[in-house]
Structure formats: C-alpha cells, structure tokens
Scaffold this motif. Structure first.
Motif, PDB file in Angstrom:
ATOM      1  N   ASN A 122     -26.514 -23.852   8.324  1.00  0.00           N
ATOM      2  CA  ASN A 122     -26.429 -23.813  10.516  1.00  0.00           C
ATOM      3  C   ASN A 122     -26.235 -22.204  10.504  1.00  0.00           C
TER       4      ASN A 122
ATOM      5  N   ARG B  84     -21.349 -17.210   5.559  1.00  0.00           N
ATOM      6  CA  ARG B  84     -22.147 -16.062   6.142  1.00  0.00           C
ATOM      7  C   ARG B  84     -22.883 -16.212   4.981  1.00  0.00           C
TER       8      ARG B  84
ATOM      9  N   LEU C  60     -13.542 -27.774   1.925  1.00  0.00           N
ATOM     10  CA  LEU C  60     -15.194 -27.561   3.291  1.00  0.00           C
ATOM     11  C   LEU C  60     -15.037 -25.908   2.734  1.00  0.00           C
TER      12      LEU C  60
ATOM     13  N   ARG D 175     -16.831 -22.307   3.660  1.00  0.00           N
ATOM     14  CA  ARG D 175     -17.617 -21.927   4.243  1.00  0.00           C
ATOM     15  C   ARG D 175     -18.259 -20.672   4.086  1.00  0.00           C
TER      16      ARG D 175
ATOM     17  N   GLU E 104     -25.960 -20.043  13.857  1.00  0.00           N
ATOM     18  CA  GLU E 104     -25.113 -19.943  14.518  1.00  0.00           C
ATOM     19  C   GLU E 104     -25.257 -18.398  15.453  1.00  0.00           C
TER      20      GLU E 104
ATOM     21  N   TYR F 161     -19.490 -29.111   1.447  1.00  0.00           N
ATOM     22  CA  TYR F 161     -18.535 -30.275   1.213  1.00  0.00           C
ATOM     23  C   TYR F 161     -18.572 -30.247  -0.127  1.00  0.00           C
TER      24      TYR F 161
ATOM     25  N   TRP G   4     -25.275 -19.381   8.456  1.00  0.00           N
ATOM     26  CA  TRP G   4     -24.275 -19.996   7.425  1.00  0.00           C
ATOM     27  C   TRP G   4     -24.278 -20.793   6.991  1.00  0.00           C
ATOM     28  N   SER G   5     -23.821 -21.295   5.703  1.00  0.00           N
ATOM     29  CA  SER G   5     -23.431 -22.105   4.979  1.00  0.00           C
ATOM     30  C   SER G   5     -22.208 -22.671   4.085  1.00  0.00           C
ATOM     31  N   TYR G   6     -22.111 -24.158   4.891  1.00  0.00           N
ATOM     32  CA  TYR G   6     -20.923 -25.143   4.458  1.00  0.00           C
ATOM     33  C   TYR G   6     -21.159 -25.939   3.150  1.00  0.00           C
TER      34      TYR G   6
ATOM     35  N   TRP H 293     -24.556 -29.630   0.524  1.00  0.00           N
ATOM     36  CA  TRP H 293     -24.416 -28.354   0.979  1.00  0.00           C
ATOM     37  C   TRP H 293     -25.063 -28.163   2.458  1.00  0.00           C
TER      38      TRP H 293
ATOM     39  N   THR I 186     -14.718 -18.344   3.553  1.00  0.00           N
ATOM     40  CA  THR I 186     -13.329 -19.226   3.568  1.00  0.00           C
ATOM     41  C   THR I 186     -13.527 -20.504   3.147  1.00  0.00           C
ATOM     42  N   GLU I 187     -12.314 -20.694   2.848  1.00  0.00           N
ATOM     43  CA  GLU I 187     -11.981 -22.618   2.484  1.00  0.00           C
ATOM     44  C   GLU I 187     -11.014 -23.114   3.047  1.00  0.00           C
TER      45      GLU I 187
END
Length: 114
Positions: free
Chosen positions: A49, A9, A5, A7, A51, A60, A56-58, A46, A98-99
């Motif tokens: 979100n 910005r 996962l 993430r 915040e 998985y 932000w994008s995440y 994808w 960040t992973e």
C-alpha cells in the motif's frame, strides 16, 4: 489459533524490489501454499500500500501459533522460503514492524480443523 495483521514499511529505494517480491510470490502460489502446513499456517495474505510516507506492506495470517510459525519459517528447507526470506531482509524496515491484534475476529475456524 490466532489471527494476526502485521505491517511494516518498505525501505526507501526498495519499492521496485518489493513489487518484484510480491510478483515472485504470486508466480509461485502452489509452492508457497505447500509450505503453509509445515508452518502451522492456514491463511497468509500479503498487501502493498502506497502511503504518504512511502510504501508499506501488510500481511494477514491465520496461524496455530505465530511464534512457532516464525520459527518454522526461519528454519524451513523449502527453496521458496529461502527466497522469500531474502526479499524480506532486503526490503523490510524492521524498525517499523508492528503486529496488530484484532479487537474482534469472526469466522468459522472449524474449517481449519484436521
């Protein structure tokens, strides 16, 4: 096989472009799915979100090897990957990348075996 996962910005002012990017991927699911085997990827999901400090994008993923997957993506000859990479260059604030490593990953990974 790894579950990852990540993430990051979305750059300020690029929020609408990031939404366009996700729309582009959603509109080209068949093309996108066709690239995954070439990258050793099994799942790529994808998220966007909102915040308190911005959008932000995440992402998985379940991949055979994350480093090899990234290398293959960067050298892909698929047109959709070039467009996807261009959106990334414009939207991703790589200083915030960040992973996250899972504490536990449950699942029947045998479904991914060839």
């Amino acid at each position: 096989m790894r579950t990852v996962l990540a993430r990051f910005r979305i750059k300020p002012g690029k929020e609408d472009l990031a939404r366009e990017w996700m729309g582009f991927l959603a509109d080209h699911l068949d093309e996108g799915n066709a690239t995954l085997p070439d990258e050793g990827a099994h799942v790529e999901t994808w998220f966007l979100n909102e915040e308190p400090d911005g959008l932000w994008s995440y992402v998985y993923t379940i991949v055979d090897d994350p480093d090899a997957q990234q290398e293959r993506f960067q050298h892909s000859e698929h047109a959709i990957d070039a467009k996807h990479a261009e959106y990334m260059r414009q939207c991703v604030d790589y200083h915030t990348f960040t992973e996250l490593t899972p504490a536990v990953a449950l699942g029947d990974y045998s479904v991914f075996e060839s």
